[in-house]
Design a protein around this motif. Sequence first.
Motif, mmCIF file in Angstrom:
data_model
loop_
_atom_site.group_PDB
_atom_site.id
_atom_site.type_symbol
_atom_site.label_atom_id
_atom_site.label_comp_id
_atom_site.label_asym_id
_atom_site.label_seq_id
_atom_site.Cartn_x
_atom_site.Cartn_y
_atom_site.Cartn_z
ATOM 1 N N CYS A 1 24.553 24.120 -1.902
ATOM 2 C CA CYS A 1 24.565 22.848 -1.184
ATOM 3 C C CYS A 1 25.999 22.544 -0.736
ATOM 4 O O CYS A 1 26.938 22.645 -1.528
ATOM 5 C CB CYS A 1 24.043 21.740 -2.086
ATOM 6 S SG CYS A 1 24.268 20.085 -1.412
ATOM 7 N N CYS B 1 27.096 18.898 -2.908
ATOM 8 C CA CYS B 1 27.334 18.859 -4.357
ATOM 9 C C CYS B 1 27.737 20.219 -4.921
ATOM 10 O O CYS B 1 28.171 20.309 -6.066
ATOM 11 C CB CYS B 1 26.102 18.331 -5.086
ATOM 12 S SG CYS B 1 24.677 19.440 -5.028
ATOM 13 N N CYS C 1 20.922 19.552 -0.202
ATOM 14 C CA CYS C 1 19.759 19.258 -1.049
ATOM 15 C C CYS C 1 18.803 18.305 -0.337
ATOM 16 O O CYS C 1 19.237 17.287 0.207
ATOM 17 C CB CYS C 1 20.191 18.586 -2.350
ATOM 18 S SG CYS C 1 21.280 19.562 -3.381
ATOM 19 N N CYS D 1 22.369 13.762 -1.761
ATOM 20 C CA CYS D 1 23.227 14.633 -0.952
ATOM 21 C C CYS D 1 23.111 14.383 0.552
ATOM 22 O O CYS D 1 24.104 14.475 1.274
ATOM 23 C CB CYS D 1 22.951 16.098 -1.260
ATOM 24 S SG CYS D 1 23.619 16.594 -2.867
HETATM 25 ZN ZN LIG Z 1 23.396 18.806 -3.173
#
Ligand SMILES: [Zn+2]
Length: 80
Positions: free
Chosen positions: A8, A11, A46, A51
């Motif tokens: 991702c 994150c 995500c 996110c």
């Molecule tokens: Zn994420």
Amino acid sequence: MREVLRKCAVCGGMKDKKELLRAARTGKSFFIDLSGKGGGRGAYICREGPCRETAKKRRALERSFKSPVPAEIYEKVVSV
Ligand SMILES: [Zn+2]
């Protein structure tokens, strides 16, 4: 079946492709790759959790693509 993990862009978590939204760029055009089969350079976010909102707030895709990303792409990131 072997799971394909992608990172991702927000994150940094490693997730199965199915759990991630793919934004892609070919040349100067950006798009949200819902099939996951589009070409170009991709960045993943995500689908669940904060996110997507964070990506929009921090313009997190610019780091992945190393270039400005149009605002409408961030709108799609949070709305699709
Ligand atoms: Zn994420």
